[in-house]
Design a protein around this motif. Structure first.
Motif, PDB file in Angstrom:
ATOM      1  N   ASN A  12       0.820  -1.209   0.000  1.00 32.19           N
ATOM      2  CA  ASN A  12       0.000   0.000   0.000  1.00 32.19           C
ATOM      3  C   ASN A  12       0.858   1.264   0.000  1.00 32.19           C
ATOM      4  OD1 ASN A  12      -2.451  -1.328  -0.103  1.00 32.19           O
ATOM      5  ND2 ASN A  12      -2.623  -1.485   2.119  1.00 32.19           N
ATOM      6  N   LEU A  13       1.951   1.244   0.777  1.00 32.00           N
ATOM      7  CA  LEU A  13       2.861   2.405   0.784  1.00 32.00           C
ATOM      8  C   LEU A  13       3.520   2.588  -0.574  1.00 32.00           C
ATOM      9  CD1 LEU A  13       4.603   2.216   4.270  1.00 32.00           C
ATOM     10  CD2 LEU A  13       2.985   3.937   3.469  1.00 32.00           C
ATOM     11  N   GLY A  14       3.878   1.501  -1.221  1.00 30.96           N
ATOM     12  CA  GLY A  14       4.466   1.580  -2.558  1.00 30.96           C
ATOM     13  C   GLY A  14       3.468   2.193  -3.554  1.00 30.96           C
ATOM     14  N   GLU A  15       2.218   1.714  -3.440  1.00 31.02           N
ATOM     15  CA  GLU A  15       1.186   2.252  -4.315  1.00 31.02           C
ATOM     16  C   GLU A  15       0.950   3.733  -4.021  1.00 31.02           C
ATOM     17  OE1 GLU A  15      -3.484   1.585  -5.356  1.00 31.02           O
ATOM     18  OE2 GLU A  15      -2.377  -0.105  -4.534  1.00 31.02           O
ATOM     19  N   ALA A  16       0.954   4.113  -2.729  1.00 26.23           N
ATOM     20  CA  ALA A  16       0.764   5.514  -2.347  1.00 26.23           C
ATOM     21  C   ALA A  16       1.910   6.362  -2.885  1.00 26.23           C
ATOM     22  CB  ALA A  16       0.658   5.652  -0.834  1.00 26.23           C
ATOM     23  N   GLY A  17       3.130   5.849  -2.799  1.00 28.25           N
ATOM     24  CA  GLY A  17       4.289   6.569  -3.333  1.00 28.25           C
ATOM     25  C   GLY A  17       4.171   6.761  -4.836  1.00 28.25           C
ATOM     26  N   GLY A  18       3.747   5.701  -5.524  1.00 31.46           N
ATOM     27  CA  GLY A  18       3.555   5.805  -6.972  1.00 31.46           C
ATOM     28  C   GLY A  18       2.486   6.842  -7.320  1.00 31.46           C
ATOM     29  N   GLN A  19       1.419   6.845  -6.546  1.00 34.52           N
ATOM     30  CA  GLN A  19       0.348   7.812  -6.783  1.00 34.52           C
ATOM     31  C   GLN A  19       0.837   9.247  -6.517  1.00 34.52           C
ATOM     32  OE1 GLN A  19      -2.535   7.252  -8.186  1.00 34.52           O
ATOM     33  NE2 GLN A  19      -2.226   5.039  -8.290  1.00 34.52           N
ATOM     34  N   LEU A  20       1.639   9.410  -5.441  1.00 32.83           N
ATOM     35  CA  LEU A  20       2.198  10.741  -5.155  1.00 32.83           C
ATOM     36  C   LEU A  20       3.141  11.197  -6.267  1.00 32.83           C
ATOM     37  CD1 LEU A  20       2.926  10.596  -1.321  1.00 32.83           C
ATOM     38  CD2 LEU A  20       1.298  12.090  -2.494  1.00 32.83           C
ATOM     39  N   ARG A  21       3.957  10.267  -6.770  1.00 30.99           N
ATOM     40  CA  ARG A  21       4.870  10.580  -7.865  1.00 30.99           C
ATOM     41  C   ARG A  21       4.073  11.029  -9.093  1.00 30.99           C
ATOM     42  NH1 ARG A  21       7.078   5.792  -8.475  1.00 30.99           N
ATOM     43  NH2 ARG A  21       8.013   5.959  -6.426  1.00 30.99           N
ATOM     44  N   GLN A  22       3.000  10.301  -9.412  1.00 29.16           N
ATOM     45  CA  GLN A  22       2.159  10.657 -10.553  1.00 29.16           C
ATOM     46  C   GLN A  22       1.474  12.007 -10.334  1.00 29.16           C
ATOM     47  OE1 GLN A  22       2.056   9.071 -13.519  1.00 29.16           O
ATOM     48  NE2 GLN A  22       0.833  10.838 -14.188  1.00 29.16           N
ATOM     49  N   ALA A  23       1.057  12.272  -9.075  1.00 32.34           N
ATOM     50  CA  ALA A  23       0.431  13.563  -8.766  1.00 32.34           C
ATOM     51  C   ALA A  23       1.432  14.687  -8.983  1.00 32.34           C
ATOM     52  CB  ALA A  23      -0.087  13.579  -7.335  1.00 32.34           C
ATOM     53  N   ALA A  24       2.690  14.476  -8.605  1.00 33.79           N
ATOM     54  CA  ALA A  24       3.718  15.497  -8.807  1.00 33.79           C
ATOM     55  C   ALA A  24       3.955  15.733 -10.296  1.00 33.79           C
ATOM     56  CB  ALA A  24       5.013  15.084  -8.122  1.00 33.79           C
ATOM     57  N   VAL A  25       3.991  14.659 -11.079  1.00 33.74           N
ATOM     58  CA  VAL A  25       4.169  14.791 -12.533  1.00 33.74           C
ATOM     59  C   VAL A  25       2.988  15.563 -13.129  1.00 33.74           C
ATOM     60  CG1 VAL A  25       4.221  13.474 -14.697  1.00 33.74           C
ATOM     61  CG2 VAL A  25       5.643  12.761 -12.773  1.00 33.74           C
ATOM     62  N   ASP A  26       1.768  15.189 -12.703  1.00 31.89           N
ATOM     63  CA  ASP A  26       0.581  15.882 -13.211  1.00 31.89           C
ATOM     64  C   ASP A  26       0.574  17.362 -12.800  1.00 31.89           C
ATOM     65  OD1 ASP A  26      -0.281  13.540 -14.387  1.00 31.89           O
ATOM     66  OD2 ASP A  26      -1.702  13.033 -12.787  1.00 31.89           O
ATOM     67  N   ALA A  27       0.996  17.660 -11.579  1.00 30.80           N
ATOM     68  CA  ALA A  27       1.054  19.042 -11.109  1.00 30.80           C
ATOM     69  C   ALA A  27       2.075  19.831 -11.929  1.00 30.80           C
ATOM     70  CB  ALA A  27       1.395  19.110  -9.633  1.00 30.80           C
ATOM     71  N   GLY A  28       3.228  19.234 -12.208  1.00 31.43           N
ATOM     72  CA  GLY A  28       4.244  19.884 -13.036  1.00 31.43           C
ATOM     73  C   GLY A  28       3.720  20.169 -14.433  1.00 31.43           C
ATOM     74  N   ALA A  29       3.019  19.202 -15.026  1.00 37.45           N
ATOM     75  CA  ALA A  29       2.452  19.394 -16.362  1.00 37.45           C
ATOM     76  C   ALA A  29       1.399  20.501 -16.344  1.00 37.45           C
ATOM     77  CB  ALA A  29       1.851  18.085 -16.873  1.00 37.45           C
ATOM     78  N   ALA A  30       0.589  20.506 -15.272  1.00 35.57           N
ATOM     79  CA  ALA A  30      -0.441  21.547 -15.159  1.00 35.57           C
ATOM     80  C   ALA A  30       0.200  22.925 -15.049  1.00 35.57           C
ATOM     81  CB  ALA A  30      -1.336  21.272 -13.955  1.00 35.57           C
ATOM     82  N   LEU A  31       1.292  23.019 -14.267  1.00 41.83           N
ATOM     83  CA  LEU A  31       1.990  24.306 -14.139  1.00 41.83           C
ATOM     84  C   LEU A  31       2.601  24.740 -15.475  1.00 41.83           C
ATOM     85  CD1 LEU A  31       3.714  24.001 -10.666  1.00 41.83           C
ATOM     86  CD2 LEU A  31       1.886  25.554 -11.315  1.00 41.83           C
ATOM     87  N   LYS A  32       3.189  23.780 -16.208  1.00 39.50           N
ATOM     88  CA  LYS A  32       3.742  24.115 -17.521  1.00 39.50           C
ATOM     89  C   LYS A  32       2.649  24.614 -18.451  1.00 39.50           C
ATOM     90  CE  LYS A  32       7.792  21.129 -17.935  1.00 39.50           C
ATOM     91  NZ  LYS A  32       8.350  19.948 -18.606  1.00 39.50           N
ATOM     92  N   ASP A  33       1.513  23.905 -18.452  1.00 39.23           N
ATOM     93  CA  ASP A  33       0.391  24.313 -19.307  1.00 39.23           C
ATOM     94  C   ASP A  33      -0.127  25.698 -18.901  1.00 39.23           C
ATOM     95  OD1 ASP A  33       0.620  21.944 -20.672  1.00 39.23           O
ATOM     96  OD2 ASP A  33      -1.087  20.971 -19.670  1.00 39.23           O
ATOM     97  N   ALA A  34      -0.208  25.931 -17.589  1.00 34.49           N
ATOM     98  CA  ALA A  34      -0.686  27.229 -17.105  1.00 34.49           C
ATOM     99  C   ALA A  34       0.292  28.332 -17.500  1.00 34.49           C
ATOM    100  CB  ALA A  34      -0.875  27.204 -15.588  1.00 34.49           C
ATOM    101  N   ALA A  35       1.588  28.069 -17.373  1.00 35.70           N
ATOM    102  CA  ALA A  35       2.590  29.063 -17.754  1.00 35.70           C
ATOM    103  C   ALA A  35       2.528  29.335 -19.254  1.00 35.70           C
ATOM    104  CB  ALA A  35       3.986  28.597 -17.352  1.00 35.70           C
ATOM    105  N   SER A  36       2.342  28.287 -20.034  1.00 38.22           N
ATOM    106  CA  SER A  36       2.237  28.450 -21.482  1.00 38.22           C
ATOM    107  C   SER A  36       0.997  29.257 -21.836  1.00 38.22           C
ATOM    108  CB  SER A  36       2.177  27.074 -22.150  1.00 38.22           C
ATOM    109  OG  SER A  36       1.991  27.208 -23.532  1.00 38.22           O
ATOM    110  N   ALA A  37      -0.131  28.938 -21.195  1.00 40.75           N
ATOM    111  CA  ALA A  37      -1.364  29.680 -21.447  1.00 40.75           C
ATOM    112  C   ALA A  37      -1.214  31.137 -21.005  1.00 40.75           C
ATOM    113  CB  ALA A  37      -2.536  29.024 -20.727  1.00 40.75           C
ATOM    114  N   ALA A  38      -0.571  31.353 -19.854  1.00 45.57           N
ATOM    115  CA  ALA A  38      -0.361  32.723 -19.378  1.00 45.57           C
ATOM    116  C   ALA A  38       0.531  33.494 -20.350  1.00 45.57           C
ATOM    117  CB  ALA A  38       0.253  32.710 -17.976  1.00 45.57           C
ATOM    118  N   GLY A  39       1.561  32.818 -20.867  1.00 49.50           N
ATOM    119  CA  GLY A  39       2.435  33.467 -21.850  1.00 49.50           C
ATOM    120  C   GLY A  39       1.667  33.847 -23.100  1.00 49.50           C
ATOM    121  N   ALA A  40       0.808  32.955 -23.561  1.00 50.85           N
ATOM    122  CA  ALA A  40      -0.003  33.246 -24.740  1.00 50.85           C
ATOM    123  C   ALA A  40      -0.958  34.406 -24.456  1.00 50.85           C
ATOM    124  CB  ALA A  40      -0.785  32.007 -25.170  1.00 50.85           C
TER     125      ALA A  40
END
Length: 120
Positions: A12-40
């Protein structure tokens, strides 16, 4: 062998870690998209500001041109009034030449007196 509580917890901890890692990746992508949209949006906003400033400059130039025309109209109106005044004076002189001469003589005498008193 059946999984014990420790193995289940590790899983369960391994799965939670994987989910947290994926959440961080998704958050980074969202920030990149937001920065790109803000730049546009900033580029669009900058273009809009430039267009508005250009429109403002054109309106100012048009107003300046209109001001020149308005000034010419005022000068023409003043010139017409001046001509009317001169015509009225000429007509009065033709109608009453002696009175006009007397008024002109008196005005000249007063101006001469004022000029002499200013010299002292």
């Amino acid at each position: 062998m059946s999984p014990n509580a420790t193995d289940s917890m590790k899983s369960n901890l391994g799965e939670a870690g994987g989910q947290l890692r994926q959440a961080a990746v998704d958050a980074g992508a969202a920030l990149k998209d937001a920065a790109s949209a803000a730049g546009a949006e900033l580029k669009v906003g900058k273009a809009n500001v430039k267009a508005d400033l250009a429109d403002s400059a054109l309106a100012g130039i048009a107003a300046a041109e209109d001001a020149g025309g308005a000034a010419r109209e005022q000068v023409d109106a003043l010139m017409d009034k001046g001509r009317d005044l001169i015509d009225s004076a000429a007509e009065l002189i033709r109608e009453r030449p002696l009175a006009s001469f007397g008024v002109a003589f008196a005005a000249g005498w007063i101006i001469a007196k004022l000029a002499r008193s200013g010299d002292k």
